[in-house]
Design a protein around this motif. Structure first.
Motif, PDB file in Angstrom:
ATOM      1  N   SER A 139       0.863  -1.320   0.188  1.00 43.83           N
ATOM      2  CA  SER A 139       0.358   0.212  -0.277  1.00 43.83           C
ATOM      3  C   SER A 139       1.736   1.660   0.185  1.00 43.83           C
ATOM      4  N   LEU A 140       0.077   2.404  -0.751  1.00 47.34           N
ATOM      5  CA  LEU A 140       1.421   3.685  -0.658  1.00 47.34           C
ATOM      6  C   LEU A 140       0.154   4.320  -0.712  1.00 47.34           C
ATOM      7  N   ASN A 141       0.322   5.738   0.408  1.00 49.92           N
ATOM      8  CA  ASN A 141      -0.229   6.742   0.910  1.00 49.92           C
ATOM      9  C   ASN A 141       0.654   7.468   0.837  1.00 49.92           C
ATOM     10  N   ASN A 142      -0.493   9.248   1.134  1.00 54.46           N
ATOM     11  CA  ASN A 142       0.476   9.976   0.567  1.00 54.46           C
ATOM     12  C   ASN A 142       0.241  11.108   1.839  1.00 54.46           C
ATOM     13  N   LEU A 143       1.476  11.576   2.332  1.00 57.11           N
ATOM     14  CA  LEU A 143       0.918  12.597   3.048  1.00 57.11           C
ATOM     15  C   LEU A 143       0.447  13.754   3.120  1.00 57.11           C
ATOM     16  N   ALA A 144       0.458  14.381   2.018  1.00 54.25           N
ATOM     17  CA  ALA A 144      -0.543  15.618   1.789  1.00 54.25           C
ATOM     18  C   ALA A 144      -2.208  14.986   1.807  1.00 54.25           C
ATOM     19  N   SER A 145      -2.082  13.708   1.410  1.00 52.04           N
ATOM     20  CA  SER A 145      -3.973  13.656   1.809  1.00 52.04           C
ATOM     21  C   SER A 145      -3.834  13.640   3.176  1.00 52.04           C
ATOM     22  N   LEU A 146      -2.865  13.290   3.822  1.00 50.97           N
ATOM     23  CA  LEU A 146      -3.048  12.751   5.197  1.00 50.97           C
ATOM     24  C   LEU A 146      -3.537  14.382   5.734  1.00 50.97           C
ATOM     25  N   ALA A 147      -2.525  14.927   5.710  1.00 52.58           N
ATOM     26  CA  ALA A 147      -3.166  16.225   6.219  1.00 52.58           C
ATOM     27  C   ALA A 147      -4.225  17.095   5.719  1.00 52.58           C
ATOM     28  N   ALA A 148      -4.762  16.634   4.194  1.00 50.56           N
ATOM     29  CA  ALA A 148      -5.966  17.179   4.297  1.00 50.56           C
ATOM     30  C   ALA A 148      -7.402  16.577   4.710  1.00 50.56           C
ATOM     31  N   LEU A 149      -6.772  15.613   5.138  1.00 50.87           N
ATOM     32  CA  LEU A 149      -7.855  14.496   6.420  1.00 50.87           C
ATOM     33  C   LEU A 149      -8.243  14.954   7.535  1.00 50.87           C
ATOM     34  N   PHE A 162      -3.396   3.764   9.967  1.00 51.96           N
ATOM     35  CA  PHE A 162      -4.159   3.572   8.470  1.00 51.96           C
ATOM     36  C   PHE A 162      -3.220   1.952   7.767  1.00 51.96           C
ATOM     37  N   ARG A 163      -2.457   1.759   8.559  1.00 51.01           N
ATOM     38  CA  ARG A 163      -1.644   0.547   8.532  1.00 51.01           C
ATOM     39  C   ARG A 163      -0.614   0.356   7.057  1.00 51.01           C
ATOM     40  N   GLY A 164      -0.292   1.181   6.565  1.00 52.56           N
ATOM     41  CA  GLY A 164       0.055   1.580   5.641  1.00 52.56           C
ATOM     42  C   GLY A 164       1.654   0.998   5.300  1.00 52.56           C
ATOM     43  N   ARG A 227     -14.825   6.612   0.351  1.00 53.64           N
ATOM     44  CA  ARG A 227     -13.656   5.844   1.390  1.00 53.64           C
ATOM     45  C   ARG A 227     -12.484   5.227   1.234  1.00 53.64           C
ATOM     46  N   ASP A 228     -11.600   6.096  -0.016  1.00 58.38           N
ATOM     47  CA  ASP A 228     -10.639   5.387  -0.511  1.00 58.38           C
ATOM     48  C   ASP A 228      -9.509   6.490   0.436  1.00 58.38           C
ATOM     49  N   PHE A 229      -7.691   5.421   0.361  1.00 56.11           N
ATOM     50  CA  PHE A 229      -7.288   6.762   1.032  1.00 56.11           C
ATOM     51  C   PHE A 229      -5.718   5.972   0.978  1.00 56.11           C
ATOM     52  N   GLY A 230      -5.098   6.190  -0.272  1.00 59.25           N
ATOM     53  CA  GLY A 230      -4.039   5.378  -0.628  1.00 59.25           C
ATOM     54  C   GLY A 230      -4.636   4.617  -1.695  1.00 59.25           C
ATOM     55  N   VAL A 231      -3.891   3.505  -2.150  1.00 63.09           N
ATOM     56  CA  VAL A 231      -3.709   2.695  -3.486  1.00 63.09           C
ATOM     57  C   VAL A 231      -2.594   1.244  -3.521  1.00 63.09           C
ATOM     58  N   TYR A 232      -3.037   0.478  -3.506  1.00 66.29           N
ATOM     59  CA  TYR A 232      -2.691  -0.533  -3.924  1.00 66.29           C
ATOM     60  C   TYR A 232      -2.063  -0.669  -5.163  1.00 66.29           C
ATOM     61  N   LEU A 233      -0.169  -1.350  -4.726  1.00 64.15           N
ATOM     62  CA  LEU A 233       0.730  -1.135  -5.675  1.00 64.15           C
ATOM     63  C   LEU A 233       0.542  -2.855  -5.370  1.00 64.15           C
ATOM     64  N   ARG A 234       1.195  -3.279  -6.735  1.00 63.04           N
ATOM     65  CA  ARG A 234       1.617  -4.597  -7.043  1.00 63.04           C
ATOM     66  C   ARG A 234       3.324  -4.007  -7.843  1.00 63.04           C
ATOM     67  N   VAL A 235       3.828  -5.649  -7.610  1.00 61.13           N
ATOM     68  CA  VAL A 235       5.810  -5.592  -7.473  1.00 61.13           C
ATOM     69  C   VAL A 235       6.143  -5.699  -9.508  1.00 61.13           C
ATOM     70  N   ILE A 236       6.438  -5.043 -10.620  1.00 65.31           N
ATOM     71  CA  ILE A 236       6.489  -5.800 -11.629  1.00 65.31           C
ATOM     72  C   ILE A 236       8.293  -6.014 -11.856  1.00 65.31           C
ATOM     73  N   ALA A 237       8.870  -5.145 -10.990  1.00 64.42           N
ATOM     74  CA  ALA A 237      10.791  -5.364 -11.434  1.00 64.42           C
ATOM     75  C   ALA A 237      11.136  -5.569 -10.231  1.00 64.42           C
TER      76      ALA A 237
END
Length: 250
Positions: A139-149, A162-164, A227-237
């Motif tokens: 999971s990837l999260n944005n500190l600026a989004s956290l500040a806005a929330l 958020f256990r990110g 209800r979205d906060f952050g995104v899920y990533l998949r490692v490709i390399a």
């Protein structure tokens, strides 16, 4: 420039958070030592003798047990995991040992409300970690989004709610919500951005107090319509990542 500000892992699903400075990533895997083990309960459909991936409600999780939110973890060089909680004595565990698995269940039981099913077993999957997704995700999260929330909440919200895994600084708020379907690079590793993360009641709990003090899903719906906060990533390399590595959209 957007860069990696924090890396967190959670060796036992919903039972402790741990900060690290670097990690080596591989396709088909999550962050090393993230959600390797999980605790199932008496109502779980998971077979403790042959565990496979199942939805999060089959496990003892923070959305159901608020007290879990205040557990911290520290993994030693010998692989033993030390858990700490403000209302419990610290405990060090080798979770490949059945006796220590039983000790974890006994240690955490006081945190579980009487109305919730009792914890029964500790499991480890043979494929990928016990993630909320049915694929090996980071999971990837944005500190600026956290500040806005946090501004809408009227208090600075601790990122540990958020256990990110990865927290990025230097972005605009909510920039990450436009990334699903794109690829990005952090350090030497490359990722596919798969989907947004819909948040649940676990994020209402303050990790310092283990008390629910912010209606996180409600605030997200009220002010942003989801209800979205952050995104899920998949490692490709494969590659190594470390604090202060630049994030580059590909």
């Amino acid at each position: 420039m957007a860069k990696l500000a924090h890396i967190w892992r959670h060796p036992i699903k919903s039972h402790g958070h741990e900060a690290v400075e670097r990690a080596s990533l591989k396709p088909g895997q999550g962050l090393p030592m993230d959600r390797v083990w999980a605790v199932i309960h008496a109502s779980s459909a998971v077979d403790a003798a042959a565990p496979v991936w199942a939805s999060c409600r089959n496990f003892v999780i923070g959305a159901d047990v608020a007290g879990l939110g205040a557990i911290s973890a520290a993994t030693g060089v010998d692989g033993r995991i030390t858990l700490r909680h403000p209302s419990l004595a610290a405990i060090a565990l080798d979770l490949d040992d059945a006796a220590d698995q039983a000790r974890l269940l006994d240690w955490s039981q006081p945190l579980i409300p009487a109305a919730r099913p009792k914890a029964t077993n500790v499991v480890r999957l043979q494929t990928h970690g016990v993630f909320d997704t049915d694929f090996a995700s980071i999971s990837l999260n944005n500190l600026a989004s956290l500040a806005a929330l946090s501004a809408k909440a009227g208090q600075m919200m601790d990122m540990r709610r958020f256990r990110g895994n990865l927290w990025i600084e230097g972005l605009e708020p909510w920039a990450e919500h436009g990334w699903p379907g794109r690829q990005l690079r952090i350090g030497a590793a490359s990722f596919e951005v798969v989907e947004p993360i819909a948040r649940c009641a676990a994020t209402t709990v303050n990790p310092e107090t283990a008390l629910a003090d912010v209606e996180t899903p409600y605030l997200l719906r009220k002010h942003w319509g989801h209800r979205d906060f952050g995104v899920y990533l998949r490692v490709i390399a494969a590659g190594d990542i470390a604090l202060n590595d630049e994030l580059v959209l590909l």
